[in-house]
Design an enzyme around this catalytic site. Structure first.
Site: not given
Length: 267
Positions: A104, A149, A156, A238, A241
């Site tokens: 990301r 990320h 994810d 999460e 993740h």
């Protein structure tokens, strides 16, 4: 020649000197590119499903996210190869991995931060953070100014039972359903039932939340055990993740766009 001629020349010269010289057009700064250690996941394993949510409007912001130029997964090579090994194991059990997000860029994280500071934009609240006040997203840890990320080894991910059925596209403006509702009521996703949808800002997303039992808990543990066997570490808050350890770039936050061109040329 009389004096008036020379005076006219002097006036003309002064006028020419006063005309501003146009500066050369500014050169556009080239986009940053990925180090050679980054690869497209599809070049390592073509069987892993990819549903890159941030190229679409179906996410907690409600718009495609800055820096996502193409719907593709980019990772450091060790992380991609570890996913490939986990995939081989899961395929034998009738499942496939599906990634929602991989590398990301920092500009995407900045987009999240700007969105979180705009308390008037609540378009996607009903699905992604129905029980959380948007003003608390920073304090509760759902939004931060840096993301693992951006270091390139975090993914994810979920599991899909084979044969995979397609997931219908999201239609902007459609009625939203809370991400913690039972699976048959949530937005349709070909993932097996993990107890919540992806990117659900809710404590039910905590991987080992005691309220998640039965098949949903077993599904989370199946994903967790398959990835941990290949060196991934789960973020407890999460279920989706995971970060591959040791990270290739533990202290670097990259900002090259998510696109094939970020990975080329390769020599």
């Amino acid at each position: 020649m009389d004096r008036s001629f020379f005076r006219a020349l002097a006036v003309l010269a002064a006028a020419l000197l006063a005309i501003p010289v146009a500066s050369a057009p500014a050169q556009a700064r080239p986009e940053p590119t990925a180090p050679k250690e980054f690869v497209a996941l599809r070049d390592v394993d073509r069987t892993i499903l990819e549903e890159i949510r941030y190229t679409t409007a179906h996410n907690f912001v409600g718009d495609p996210i800055d820096g996502y130029r193409q719907p593709m997964c980019i990772l450091t090579r060790p992380a991609a190869e570890a996913l490939h090994r986990a995939q081989r194991t899961l395929l034998r059990r009738g499942y496939s991995l599906k990634v929602y997000d991989c590398y990301r860029p920092q500009r995407a994280v900045d987009h999240f931060v700007a969105w979180a500071q705009d308390l008037d934009d609540q378009r996607m609240k009903a699905e992604f953070y129905p029980r959380v006040d948007k003003a608390d997203l920073f304090a509760d840890g759902y939004i931060a100014e840096k993301s693992g990320h951006s270091r390139g080894s975090t993914v994810d991910v979920t599991l899909v039972k084979l044969p995979a059925r397609p997931t219908r596209p999201y239609r902007p403006g459609e009625r939203l359903v809370p991400c913690y509702y039972p699976q048959h009521l949530r937005f349709p996703d070909n993932s097996i039932d993990m107890g919540t949808g992806y990117d659900c800002f809710d404590t039910l997303s905590h991987t080992l939340d005691p309220r998640i039992t039965g098949e949903q808990r077993a599904n989370r543990l199946l994903l967790k055990s398959a990835l941990e066997a290949e060196g991934f570490v789960n973020l407890p808050e999460e279920w989706w993740h995971f970060t591959h350890k040791p990270e290739s770039f533990p202290d670097t936050y990259f900002d090259f766009p998510v696109s094939r061109s970020s990975l080329t040329p390769r020599r």
